[in-house]
Write a protein that holds these residues in place. Sequence first.
Motif, PDB file in Angstrom:
ATOM      1  N   GLU A   1       0.830  -1.144  -0.101  1.00  0.00           N
ATOM      2  CA  GLU A   1      -0.166  -0.071   0.195  1.00  0.00           C
ATOM      3  C   GLU A   1       0.727   1.150   0.171  1.00  0.00           C
ATOM      4  O   GLU A   1       1.778   1.448   0.893  1.00  0.00           O
ATOM      5  CB  GLU A   1      -0.953  -0.080   1.036  1.00  0.00           C
ATOM      6  CG  GLU A   1      -1.924  -1.280   1.245  1.00  0.00           C
ATOM      7  CD  GLU A   1      -2.684  -1.250   2.564  1.00  0.00           C
ATOM      8  OE1 GLU A   1      -2.743  -0.182   3.286  1.00  0.00           O
ATOM      9  OE2 GLU A   1      -3.385  -2.403   2.886  1.00  0.00           O
ATOM     10  N   TYR A   2       0.662   2.110  -0.990  1.00  0.00           N
ATOM     11  CA  TYR A   2       1.611   3.329  -1.413  1.00  0.00           C
ATOM     12  C   TYR A   2       0.923   4.733  -0.378  1.00  0.00           C
ATOM     13  O   TYR A   2       0.262   5.207  -0.827  1.00  0.00           O
ATOM     14  CB  TYR A   2       1.681   3.514  -2.626  1.00  0.00           C
ATOM     15  CG  TYR A   2       2.562   2.260  -3.183  1.00  0.00           C
ATOM     16  CD1 TYR A   2       4.154   2.543  -3.363  1.00  0.00           C
ATOM     17  CD2 TYR A   2       1.953   1.363  -3.887  1.00  0.00           C
ATOM     18  CE1 TYR A   2       4.546   1.321  -3.712  1.00  0.00           C
ATOM     19  CE2 TYR A   2       2.622   0.260  -4.536  1.00  0.00           C
ATOM     20  CZ  TYR A   2       4.067   0.303  -4.445  1.00  0.00           C
ATOM     21  OH  TYR A   2       4.736  -0.879  -5.059  1.00  0.00           O
ATOM     22  N   VAL A   3       0.965   4.551   0.725  1.00  0.00           N
ATOM     23  CA  VAL A   3       0.301   5.458   1.682  1.00  0.00           C
ATOM     24  C   VAL A   3       0.749   6.750   1.373  1.00  0.00           C
ATOM     25  O   VAL A   3      -0.139   7.667   1.470  1.00  0.00           O
ATOM     26  CB  VAL A   3       0.711   5.090   3.240  1.00  0.00           C
ATOM     27  CG1 VAL A   3       0.070   6.217   4.128  1.00  0.00           C
ATOM     28  CG2 VAL A   3       0.615   3.713   3.662  1.00  0.00           C
ATOM     29  N   PHE A   4       2.019   7.193   0.885  1.00  0.00           N
ATOM     30  CA  PHE A   4       2.171   8.481   0.591  1.00  0.00           C
ATOM     31  C   PHE A   4       2.734   8.774  -0.975  1.00  0.00           C
ATOM     32  O   PHE A   4       3.486   9.658  -1.273  1.00  0.00           O
ATOM     33  CB  PHE A   4       3.616   9.016   1.473  1.00  0.00           C
ATOM     34  CG  PHE A   4       3.375   8.903   2.761  1.00  0.00           C
ATOM     35  CD1 PHE A   4       2.543   9.699   3.809  1.00  0.00           C
ATOM     36  CD2 PHE A   4       4.025   7.952   4.022  1.00  0.00           C
ATOM     37  CE1 PHE A   4       2.488   9.733   4.819  1.00  0.00           C
ATOM     38  CE2 PHE A   4       3.831   7.752   5.170  1.00  0.00           C
ATOM     39  CZ  PHE A   4       3.036   8.619   5.755  1.00  0.00           C
ATOM     40  N   GLY A   5       2.093   8.169  -1.705  1.00  0.00           N
ATOM     41  CA  GLY A   5       2.149   8.063  -2.902  1.00  0.00           C
ATOM     42  C   GLY A   5       3.471   7.266  -3.539  1.00  0.00           C
ATOM     43  O   GLY A   5       3.827   6.402  -2.753  1.00  0.00           O
ATOM     44  N   ARG A   6       3.737   7.648  -4.796  1.00  0.00           N
ATOM     45  CA  ARG A   6       4.748   6.845  -5.635  1.00  0.00           C
ATOM     46  C   ARG A   6       5.481   7.693  -6.379  1.00  0.00           C
ATOM     47  O   ARG A   6       5.010   8.658  -6.674  1.00  0.00           O
ATOM     48  CB  ARG A   6       4.193   5.755  -6.150  1.00  0.00           C
ATOM     49  CG  ARG A   6       3.385   4.803  -5.580  1.00  0.00           C
ATOM     50  CD  ARG A   6       2.887   3.747  -6.668  1.00  0.00           C
ATOM     51  NE  ARG A   6       3.647   2.927  -7.027  1.00  0.00           N
ATOM     52  CZ  ARG A   6       3.648   1.609  -7.901  1.00  0.00           C
ATOM     53  NH1 ARG A   6       2.268   1.370  -7.813  1.00  0.00           N
ATOM     54  NH2 ARG A   6       4.629   1.062  -8.329  1.00  0.00           N
ATOM     55  N   GLY A   7       6.821   7.297  -6.463  1.00  0.00           N
ATOM     56  CA  GLY A   7       7.784   7.910  -7.386  1.00  0.00           C
ATOM     57  C   GLY A   7       8.408   9.145  -7.178  1.00  0.00           C
ATOM     58  O   GLY A   7       9.329   9.794  -7.783  1.00  0.00           O
ATOM     59  N   GLY A   8       8.330   9.731  -5.765  1.00  0.00           N
ATOM     60  CA  GLY A   8       9.005  10.997  -5.296  1.00  0.00           C
ATOM     61  C   GLY A   8      10.529  10.699  -5.170  1.00  0.00           C
ATOM     62  O   GLY A   8      11.088  11.757  -5.548  1.00  0.00           O
ATOM     63  N   GLY A   9      10.757   9.573  -4.901  1.00  0.00           N
ATOM     64  CA  GLY A   9      12.306   9.094  -4.718  1.00  0.00           C
ATOM     65  C   GLY A   9      13.051   9.365  -5.973  1.00  0.00           C
ATOM     66  O   GLY A   9      14.294   9.744  -6.215  1.00  0.00           O
TER      67      GLY A   9
END
Length: 365
Positions: free
Chosen positions: A298-306
């Motif tokens: 579960e991607y609680v804080f979204g995806r792809g930022g890093g």
Amino acid sequence: MLTKEKVLEALRDVKDPEINRSLVELNMIRDIQIEGTTISLTVVLTISGCPLKAKIEDDVVSALKALGAEEVKLQFGAMTDEERAALSAQLRGNQTHNMTPGKTPLLNPILDKDSATTFIAITSGKGGVGKSTVTVNLAVALARLGKKVGIIDADIYGFSVPDMMNIDQRPTVIGETILPVEKQNVKVMSMGFFVEDNAPVIWRGPMLGKMLRNFFTEVHWGEELDYLLLDLPPGTGDMALDVHTMIPQSMEIVVTTPHPTAAFVAARAGAMAKRTGHEILGVVENMAWYEAKDGSKEYVFGRGGGAKLAETLTCDLLAQIPLGQPENHPSEPDYSPSVYKQDSPIGQIYLDMAKRVAQKCETQA
């Protein structure tokens, strides 16, 4: 037959755990008496309340019994103020020969351009992304690889490393010399050691910079460290600028969460590093996902930022670390509430990251 000479020779390999020097070399062994197979002696500690007294006692007794003593009668004393001052001078002595004339002598010249210590500053654009957690676990992982590691908790307003590592011991002070506290084979120095009852630090920038410099000039780090990690305060303020100015050879790791806004803000910290001539080792995406009991993510804080941040800063994405609580218990030896065990899934991620970091640093060196 037991003799004083044999006793001293047997104790040459017994070291003061904080100073990492022989008790014999430091003149801490006194009043040796031998009666048959019984050895009596006094160990003069640096301070009367030495926190590692029990370990010193165990090491001395073990060394003498291995020599052939059947009984060891051990007494403890404490150095006088004059002896402590002399020891402080001894620890500082002969380490300034390669310093530029006119500069402040360093206890351990790790700031010198010829130092073999690699400095890694851990930074972030904003607070609450787990920067200190990454610092502590990367340091412990490097130590698990056999590296000599230290941490400077340079987040002087928001110091947290002592609490995260469950360090309740204060540094030993010998004259003008401070000995860092060691936990999990990592030497630690933090503003938290000098603040009573979690009191707020109400200081302006110049005072903070002076305290940070004292962590280098007055702390005896012992044998040369392979890595010294600096847990920087978030953002691009005075302390971050002081570190960039004081340690021009340091490299940086930028910590973010997957959230686009966190990554956007973190880009500023990375841009500051580049503008001041510092190399970015890579990006760590913390809180990357939460793994449910059925194994789904579960991607609680979204995806792809890093990945986006790494692309912006033209560097590697070193690791994506999921949400998860370390499974530690206060009854365990070396209990540290924020350190993941080596054989845990997240502990393995940190170990893999430590290997990547060490490889990159050694290749660039």
